[in-house]
Design an enzyme around this catalytic site. Sequence first.
Site, PDB file in Angstrom:
ATOM      1  N   CYS A 141       0.699  -1.315  -0.067  1.00  0.00           N
ATOM      2  CA  CYS A 141       0.092  -0.006  -0.074  1.00  0.00           C
ATOM      3  C   CYS A 141       0.880   1.213  -0.107  1.00  0.00           C
ATOM      4  O   CYS A 141       0.639   2.145  -0.730  1.00  0.00           O
ATOM      5  CB  CYS A 141      -0.976   0.064   1.265  1.00  0.00           C
ATOM      6  SG  CYS A 141       0.079  -0.510   2.812  1.00  0.00           S
ATOM      7  N   HIS A 220      -2.294   5.553   6.610  1.00  0.00           N
ATOM      8  CA  HIS A 220      -0.906   5.801   6.710  1.00  0.00           C
ATOM      9  C   HIS A 220      -0.803   7.390   5.953  1.00  0.00           C
ATOM     10  O   HIS A 220      -1.640   7.845   5.319  1.00  0.00           O
ATOM     11  CB  HIS A 220      -0.170   5.280   5.781  1.00  0.00           C
ATOM     12  CG  HIS A 220       0.121   3.668   6.038  1.00  0.00           C
ATOM     13  ND1 HIS A 220       0.260   2.883   7.003  1.00  0.00           N
ATOM     14  CD2 HIS A 220      -0.309   2.779   4.992  1.00  0.00           C
ATOM     15  CE1 HIS A 220       0.234   1.821   6.741  1.00  0.00           C
ATOM     16  NE2 HIS A 220      -0.018   1.593   5.617  1.00  0.00           N
TER      17      HIS A 220
HETATM   18  P1  NAD Z   1      -5.136 -11.082   6.339  1.00  0.00           P
HETATM   19  O1  NAD Z   1      -4.597 -11.494   7.437  1.00  0.00           O
HETATM   20  O2  NAD Z   1      -6.333 -10.078   6.376  1.00  0.00           O
HETATM   21  O3  NAD Z   1      -5.793 -11.995   5.359  1.00  0.00           O
HETATM   22  C1  NAD Z   1      -5.054 -13.079   5.164  1.00  0.00           C
HETATM   23  C2  NAD Z   1      -5.994 -14.246   4.495  1.00  0.00           C
HETATM   24  O4  NAD Z   1      -5.271 -15.575   4.454  1.00  0.00           O
HETATM   25  C3  NAD Z   1      -6.550 -14.658   5.970  1.00  0.00           C
HETATM   26  O5  NAD Z   1      -8.083 -14.981   5.622  1.00  0.00           O
HETATM   27  C4  NAD Z   1      -5.971 -15.656   6.479  1.00  0.00           C
HETATM   28  O6  NAD Z   1      -7.058 -16.872   7.212  1.00  0.00           O
HETATM   29  C5  NAD Z   1      -5.788 -16.738   5.063  1.00  0.00           C
HETATM   30  N1  NAD Z   1      -4.450 -17.489   5.154  1.00  0.00           N
HETATM   31  C6  NAD Z   1      -3.420 -17.475   5.856  1.00  0.00           C
HETATM   32  N2  NAD Z   1      -2.503 -18.655   5.658  1.00  0.00           N
HETATM   33  C7  NAD Z   1      -3.181 -19.253   4.659  1.00  0.00           C
HETATM   34  C8  NAD Z   1      -2.791 -20.263   3.516  1.00  0.00           C
HETATM   35  N3  NAD Z   1      -1.649 -21.116   3.973  1.00  0.00           N
HETATM   36  N4  NAD Z   1      -3.659 -20.665   2.694  1.00  0.00           N
HETATM   37  C9  NAD Z   1      -4.656 -19.976   2.594  1.00  0.00           C
HETATM   38  N5  NAD Z   1      -5.081 -18.900   3.213  1.00  0.00           N
HETATM   39  C10 NAD Z   1      -4.281 -18.486   4.203  1.00  0.00           C
HETATM   40  O7  NAD Z   1      -4.068 -10.447   5.340  1.00  0.00           O
HETATM   41  P2  NAD Z   1      -4.042  -8.946   4.549  1.00  0.00           P
HETATM   42  O8  NAD Z   1      -4.003  -7.753   5.255  1.00  0.00           O
HETATM   43  O9  NAD Z   1      -5.140  -9.091   3.498  1.00  0.00           O
HETATM   44  O10 NAD Z   1      -2.608  -9.270   3.738  1.00  0.00           O
HETATM   45  C11 NAD Z   1      -2.346 -10.155   2.613  1.00  0.00           C
HETATM   46  C12 NAD Z   1      -1.279  -9.561   1.642  1.00  0.00           C
HETATM   47  O11 NAD Z   1      -1.676  -8.384   1.117  1.00  0.00           O
HETATM   48  C13 NAD Z   1      -0.082  -9.469   2.358  1.00  0.00           C
HETATM   49  O12 NAD Z   1       0.950  -9.741   1.579  1.00  0.00           O
HETATM   50  C14 NAD Z   1       0.066  -8.077   2.851  1.00  0.00           C
HETATM   51  O13 NAD Z   1       1.364  -7.761   3.220  1.00  0.00           O
HETATM   52  C15 NAD Z   1      -0.477  -7.315   1.819  1.00  0.00           C
HETATM   53  N6  NAD Z   1      -1.137  -6.029   2.091  1.00  0.00           N
HETATM   54  C16 NAD Z   1      -1.991  -5.942   3.168  1.00  0.00           C
HETATM   55  C17 NAD Z   1      -2.341  -4.563   3.404  1.00  0.00           C
HETATM   56  C18 NAD Z   1      -3.016  -4.162   4.577  1.00  0.00           C
HETATM   57  O14 NAD Z   1      -2.993  -3.224   5.080  1.00  0.00           O
HETATM   58  N7  NAD Z   1      -3.827  -5.085   5.036  1.00  0.00           N
HETATM   59  C19 NAD Z   1      -1.985  -3.577   2.348  1.00  0.00           C
HETATM   60  C20 NAD Z   1      -1.352  -3.829   1.093  1.00  0.00           C
HETATM   61  C21 NAD Z   1      -1.026  -5.271   0.986  1.00  0.00           C
END
Ligand code: NAD
Length: 337
Positions: A141, A220
């Site tokens: 992000c 942020h």
């Molecule tokens: P999150 O924890 O909200 O969601 C992750 C999901 O994946 C959960 O539902 C979890 O149960 C599932 N999961 C975990 N292990 C798994 C597996 N082995 N197989 C299948 N599903 C699995 O995470 P998020 O915030 O959505 O982040 C996901 C990605 O996006 C990360 O790489 C993060 O760095 C990136 N990201 C997050 C944000 C943010 O602010 N949340 C912003 C930009 C990018």
Amino acid sequence: MKGIGINGYGTIGKRVADAVTAQDDMKIVGITKRTPDFEAKTAVEKGYDLYISVPEREEQFEEAGIKVSGTADELFEKLDLVVDCTPGGVGIDNMENIYKKIGLKAIFEGGEDHDPVGTSFNAEANYEESLGKDYVRVVSCNTTGLCRTLKPVNDLAGVKKVRAVMVRRAADPNDAKKGPINAIKPVTTVPSHHGPDVQTIIKGMDVMTMALAVPTTLMHTHNIMVELEDTVTTDDVLDAFEKAHRVLPVDAGLKLGSTAELMEYAKDLGRSRGDFYEIPVWKESVNVVDGELFYMQAVHQESDVVPENVDAIRAMLELEEDGEKSILKTNKAMGII
Ligand code: NAD
């Protein structure tokens, strides 16, 4: 119609699923879940077919009254492309152990490192690099926010060097267990990972970043200083921000001078989940002094990367060769200004 799956239906995954559903050239075939929680329940209620990542848990889903359409491995076999939105580090394991073995194209998110994936993506800055690629990473992000505004500044006046301080939200709103709760926590590694990450997209740009986390969940903010090659005025820069895709100059004077007010604005705009896909830049903060540009912007961490995922799908599946056309199509479908 190309078939897309979401592996990891959390903060980012559920938003990407809805953004894909809003398009007319791709559709969601299914999503994966590990746990029978409220997100699993609402996914099925919305009409997404749910596949389970841990097959032994099928009974738990049944007990919770959540319909299971199969296992994650069965879903992957049905797809043209998977968007892997699992927590950082898991995606690369999936690339090596699952996607490469079955020849499935995959998008990864900003929690993964650039090197194992090989191509990082920002629609405005380097769409063409991902055309036809099998594996692409949509940058984080914060890096997305930096690329969105640094690209038009570079096009306008040439960037000599960038120095930026990122004030990061402590956790996402649904992350009850993370902090800090009552502290400012500097990232003591300098540069923070954001500067080098921008260089995976805008190659060769001199960018140094420092970061600190503060006790808020909303957004942020970035304080950005740019030494410019060419002489331009503050109005020239504001004009470039007005014209840039997914950048929204906002008036602090209209009671939009904080992240809380920006989040309220997104709700007033009727955005799903109160999301703010654009990068708001505070107009009052934009100032060119002695060849140096100063400005402040905010990043809605849960949603700015979502339209980028849609464009990355279009590039990788070669549904559209022209990045600008894809951006405009995605924006229209998602109601992005
Ligand atoms: P999150 O924890 O909200 O969601 C992750 C999901 O994946 C959960 O539902 C979890 O149960 C599932 N999961 C975990 N292990 C798994 C597996 N082995 N197989 C299948 N599903 C699995 O995470 P998020 O915030 O959505 O982040 C996901 C990605 O996006 C990360 O790489 C993060 O760095 C990136 N990201 C997050 C944000 C943010 O602010 N949340 C912003 C930009 C990018």
